[in-house]
Design a protein around this motif. Sequence first.
Motif, PDB file in Angstrom:
ATOM      1  N   MET A 116      96.870  50.991  39.629  1.00 38.73           N
ATOM      2  CA  MET A 116      96.739  51.605  38.405  1.00 38.73           C
ATOM      3  C   MET A 116      95.966  52.868  38.405  1.00 38.73           C
ATOM      4  SD  MET A 116      98.998  50.035  36.314  1.00 38.73           S
ATOM      5  CE  MET A 116      99.899  48.523  36.229  1.00 38.73           C
ATOM      6  N   TRP A 117      96.237  53.710  37.121  1.00 36.35           N
ATOM      7  CA  TRP A 117      95.430  55.014  37.214  1.00 36.35           C
ATOM      8  C   TRP A 117      93.860  54.562  37.037  1.00 36.35           C
ATOM      9  CZ3 TRP A 117      99.633  53.583  33.937  1.00 36.35           C
ATOM     10  CH2 TRP A 117     100.563  54.419  34.319  1.00 36.35           C
ATOM     11  N   ALA A 118      93.193  55.608  38.097  1.00 33.96           N
ATOM     12  CA  ALA A 118      91.679  55.446  37.994  1.00 33.96           C
ATOM     13  C   ALA A 118      91.285  56.517  37.264  1.00 33.96           C
ATOM     14  CB  ALA A 118      91.299  55.634  39.550  1.00 33.96           C
ATOM     15  N   GLY A 119      91.312  56.634  35.860  1.00 31.93           N
ATOM     16  CA  GLY A 119      90.972  57.614  35.026  1.00 31.93           C
ATOM     17  C   GLY A 119      89.820  57.367  34.069  1.00 31.93           C
ATOM     18  N   PRO A 124      96.856  62.170  33.757  1.00 32.38           N
ATOM     19  CA  PRO A 124      96.560  63.335  34.711  1.00 32.38           C
ATOM     20  C   PRO A 124      95.861  62.666  35.648  1.00 32.38           C
ATOM     21  CG  PRO A 124      95.843  63.886  32.455  1.00 32.38           C
ATOM     22  CD  PRO A 124      96.389  62.309  32.362  1.00 32.38           C
ATOM     23  N   PHE A 125      95.406  61.523  35.919  1.00 33.54           N
ATOM     24  CA  PHE A 125      94.559  60.877  36.978  1.00 33.54           C
ATOM     25  C   PHE A 125      95.424  59.913  37.988  1.00 33.54           C
ATOM     26  CE2 PHE A 125      92.163  62.082  33.153  1.00 33.54           C
ATOM     27  CZ  PHE A 125      91.059  62.639  34.126  1.00 33.54           C
ATOM     28  N   PRO A 126      95.128  59.847  39.140  1.00 37.74           N
ATOM     29  CA  PRO A 126      95.813  59.380  40.462  1.00 37.74           C
ATOM     30  C   PRO A 126      95.758  57.837  40.278  1.00 37.74           C
ATOM     31  CG  PRO A 126      93.731  60.238  41.130  1.00 37.74           C
ATOM     32  CD  PRO A 126      93.857  60.714  39.782  1.00 37.74           C
ATOM     33  N   LYS A 127      96.807  57.153  40.977  1.00 44.52           N
ATOM     34  CA  LYS A 127      96.960  55.817  41.113  1.00 44.52           C
ATOM     35  C   LYS A 127      96.106  55.840  42.585  1.00 44.52           C
ATOM     36  CE  LYS A 127     100.442  54.393  38.044  1.00 44.52           C
ATOM     37  NZ  LYS A 127     101.694  53.701  38.053  1.00 44.52           N
ATOM     38  N   VAL A 128      94.977  55.304  43.027  1.00 46.57           N
ATOM     39  CA  VAL A 128      94.409  55.363  44.191  1.00 46.57           C
ATOM     40  C   VAL A 128      94.574  53.853  44.989  1.00 46.57           C
ATOM     41  CG1 VAL A 128      92.238  55.797  45.495  1.00 46.57           C
ATOM     42  CG2 VAL A 128      92.857  57.083  43.390  1.00 46.57           C
ATOM     43  N   HIS A 133      91.127  51.375  40.643  1.00 44.64           N
ATOM     44  CA  HIS A 133      90.661  51.302  39.050  1.00 44.64           C
ATOM     45  C   HIS A 133      89.989  49.946  38.913  1.00 44.64           C
ATOM     46  CE1 HIS A 133      93.609  48.469  38.534  1.00 44.64           C
ATOM     47  NE2 HIS A 133      93.595  48.251  36.880  1.00 44.64           N
ATOM     48  N   ALA A 134      90.142  48.898  39.561  1.00 42.16           N
ATOM     49  CA  ALA A 134      89.621  47.539  39.435  1.00 42.16           C
ATOM     50  C   ALA A 134      88.359  47.633  39.714  1.00 42.16           C
ATOM     51  CB  ALA A 134      90.332  46.571  40.279  1.00 42.16           C
ATOM     52  N   TRP A 135      87.818  48.555  40.747  1.00 43.87           N
ATOM     53  CA  TRP A 135      86.223  48.686  40.961  1.00 43.87           C
ATOM     54  C   TRP A 135      85.631  49.249  39.714  1.00 43.87           C
ATOM     55  CZ3 TRP A 135      83.541  45.862  44.152  1.00 43.87           C
ATOM     56  CH2 TRP A 135      84.018  45.238  45.131  1.00 43.87           C
ATOM     57  N   GLY A 161      92.803  42.462  40.679  1.00 41.93           N
ATOM     58  CA  GLY A 161      92.890  43.935  40.761  1.00 41.93           C
ATOM     59  C   GLY A 161      92.143  44.389  42.011  1.00 41.93           C
ATOM     60  N   ILE A 162      90.855  43.767  42.284  1.00 44.91           N
ATOM     61  CA  ILE A 162      90.208  44.210  43.364  1.00 44.91           C
ATOM     62  C   ILE A 162      90.947  43.720  44.750  1.00 44.91           C
ATOM     63  CG2 ILE A 162      88.122  43.487  44.733  1.00 44.91           C
ATOM     64  CD1 ILE A 162      86.505  43.971  42.069  1.00 44.91           C
TER      65      ILE A 162
END
Length: 372
Positions: free
Chosen positions: A253-256, A319-323, A114-116, A107-108
Amino acid sequence: MTQTFWAVTGEFTRWGASLMNLVGIDTSHYSYLKLIHYQGTVLDRVDGIMIIGMFLGAFVAALISNNVKLRWPTSKIRIGQAIGGGILAGFGARLAMGCNLAAFFTGIPQFSLHAWIFTIFTVIGTYFGTKIIKMPFFRPRVKLQKKNSHTLADLHQGDHTSRNRVLLILAGVAIVGLFFVEANKAALLPWVLIFGLAFGFLLEKGQVCFTSAFRDLWTAGRTNMTKAIIVGMLVSTIITYFFIRSGIPAKIMWAGPNVVIGGFVFGIGIVIAGGCETGWMYRAMEGQVHYMLVGVGNIIGSMLLVISWDALAPKIVMPFPKVNLLTSLGNYGGLAFTYGALLLSLLLVMWYERHFFKKNSEPTKEVLAHEN
């Protein structure tokens, strides 16, 4: 490129869905299964073929090392740890949309924020996990047993070796057969199988476990595995970067809050269970029943997430973004951030190692000074 994460828990979730269908439970209305593209059979999916290859590769490696032996859990507490920890790890991994492979190791390098987040809270979770397993409840009573100097296993060591050679040949035949079956389905799948075989083989031979990398950090100050994992990501990051620049999309993926909660629960779970997603796989192939139960717990945990996803996702996921760091910071900015963070992580691990051994050597110095 398969245009997906290098992952295992997503496929185990599909296995769980197939088991639910097998016992008559309709899974067609679960949106999470649609999200992870649950369709076909294990032999139709890239992840399915890869995991079969990993199991076979680990089994072959264990046979070569004469390390296949049925070993039962030493206590009921260990059985509870295996299943309970597996459930926590499976639930947390799927809530965060990835395990130690998908939301950390691959992921990183795919520049997903989201991976971090997952990594940070998994590390925190493993710290608390080490505190939990040190509690008196998790300390089984030691049973003393009389043991002869020559056990039955010792007397038949030659028989075991011969049998392992036969099993190795059978495993090779099965692998070749599966290879040719899949060659008729899709050109990519045989290569995925080969990759899975190689990865599973290396996992068992190297005894690679992400859980030990984090747990040993807190309990013994050992950092070799952690350093190796970080170095591996430094290499894979630049390779992945060039693939992405060539036009192959990254998986973001979502960073929520789901990643925060999922990473933390996953970290606790893998320490209680005693193995991560890859760790339990190769140990199960060695005949360790404890880790077979961890795998069962993983599937149960992932299915609990499937059932609760529709209630959780609208609040803590969607509701949270995929960054994408390459999009947010620019290509060179995202690459520089990832490399800088990985190098900083490596420095922190090296600092912690020195700090740990310095701290634990101080009582010895005080005792010597008092004696003098």
